[in-house]
Design an enzyme around this catalytic site. Structure first.
Site, PDB file in Angstrom:
ATOM      1  N   GLU A 123      15.504 -21.052   1.420  1.00 39.46           N
ATOM      2  CA  GLU A 123      16.888 -21.161   1.892  1.00 39.46           C
ATOM      3  C   GLU A 123      17.138 -22.421   2.708  1.00 39.46           C
ATOM      4  O   GLU A 123      18.275 -22.746   3.016  1.00 39.46           O
ATOM      5  CB  GLU A 123      17.318 -19.945   2.729  1.00 39.46           C
ATOM      6  N   GLU A 171      17.606 -23.895  -0.751  1.00 38.75           N
ATOM      7  CA  GLU A 171      17.790 -23.434  -2.126  1.00 38.75           C
ATOM      8  C   GLU A 171      17.823 -21.914  -2.183  1.00 38.75           C
ATOM      9  O   GLU A 171      17.375 -21.230  -1.276  1.00 38.75           O
ATOM     10  CB  GLU A 171      16.682 -23.963  -3.043  1.00 38.75           C
TER      11      GLU A 171
END
Length: 357
Positions: free
Chosen positions: A323, A180
């Site tokens: 991430e 994300e």
């Protein structure tokens, strides 16, 4: 309540038993590979195959902005989200490096970035990663003052994640790592964690992108105000996602559910991905056996979420980047677990005594 387009089945018990029997025949003392054996056995149950595979794998990075950043809950401005999406597409972020290390593809999804992604820059610098433009809205509302999004928007985000999970399963991916990007998303994740676990807000709030002690205290106050203002229903995870969640978190929730429904293993990253995972499990508990926790983040709420999910992290490297970095780092472990079942010789094949008298 949002309904699953396809039901999630239990793991294949026959494949689990066959994989366990094969492990006992391999040239090693039974159980001597510990968790690695259990990972391979669970992969077998997920895929319905005695000898599973963890390849090909992909990392899906959902990106969305958060209106709550207006409250000063992050050390970085929201403009960083679109800048990092460009970095992902150019292959220069940590997630790109770690995905390459695992031989995994990177899929970046604009599900709620506040600005349009400049596609000309993506095309000029793309290093082979795929960009999905699936924007539900331009960032969430400020949950300290209003719901982050409408229920319809939350359900749209769930459907985006579902669509991507279904398409990736059709493309043959066997493992999906959750990633994300969204400035302010540890605030939303802490709100979700507090509501769905019942833990007080201060117990689940951490530094995020690097807040001071005073910044963490302020962040807790903002989350408490958001929960009081919106009154999310802990018995309705979609309501929680809508009122105090994020578009990228809801997208990851839908993705997780779709992967499980299509018998694809899911590697959960850190705090934000775990917030999506617990929402998925609360929507459909049958998703839990399809989840692998990659690591334990330094975010205090992550431990609470892992306990609520009944997941054992593979490692603790004091990471808090997000991430999908931890999930990508865990992919080679799953690949190794699967390859042991496929490539390791049995006692009979190797002509080695198995020690059984």
């Amino acid at each position: 309540m949002w309904k699953l387009p396809k039901q999630i089945e239990q793991l294949n018990q026959e494949s689990i038993e066959q994989a366990r029997m094969r492990h006992d025949q391999l040239t090693k003392p039974p159980g001597s590979l510990g968790m690695l054996e259990e990972i391979g056995i669970r992969l077998a149950g997920i895929q319905g195959a005695t000898i599973p595979t963890a390849e090909p794998a992909a990392v899906v990075v959902m990106a969305g902005d958060h209106g709550v950043t207006e409250e000063g809950v992050s050390a970085f401005p929201s403009e960083v989200t679109v800048q990092m999406v460009l970095n992902f597409m150019a292959g220069g972020a940590a997630i790109n490096v770690l995905a390459r290390n695992a031989g995994a593809d990177v899929h970046v999804v604009d599900i709620g970035v506040k600005a349009d992604i400049p596609l000309e820059q993506v095309q000029a610098g793309n290093s082979g990663n795929r960009l999905w433009i699936e924007k539900v809205r331009y960032g969430t509302g400020n949950m300290a003052k209003e719901p982050a999004m409408t229920r319809d928007e939350a359900e749209q985000a769930l459907s985006v994640g579902w669509k991507i999970g279904r398409e990736l399963s059709v493309q043959g991916y066997k493992v999906i790592a959750l990633g994300e990007m969204g400035i302010g998303n540890t605030t939303a994740s802490a709100a979700i964690a507090s509501v769905l676990t019942g833990k007080p807000v201060p117990e689940v709030v951490g530094a995020g992108t690097g807040l001071s002690t005073e910044g963490i205290r302020h962040k807790s106050e903002v989350i408490e105000r958001a929960i009081a203002t919106n009154a999310p229903d802990p018995q309705d995870p979609v309501d929680v996602l809508a009122k105090v969640g994020g578009l990228e978190i809801a997208g990851l929730t839908g993705l997780t559910l779709a992967c499980a429904a299509h018998r694809v293993a899911v590697v959960v990253d850190g705090f934000i991905a775990s917030a999506a995972a617990i929402a998925a499990v609360r929507i459909e508990p049958a998703v839990q056996p399809y989840l692998f926790a990659s690591h334990k983040s330094v975010e205090p709420g992550h431990r609470i979420l892992l306990e609520a999910l009944d997941l054992q992290p593979l490692f603790d490297f004091s990471m808090r980047l997000g991430e999908g970095s931890g999930a990508s780092l865990a992919l080679p472990v799953l690949q190794g677990a699967a390859r042991v079942l496929k490539e390791m010789a049995t006692f009979a094949e190797a002509g080695v005594s198995d020690g059984v008298s």
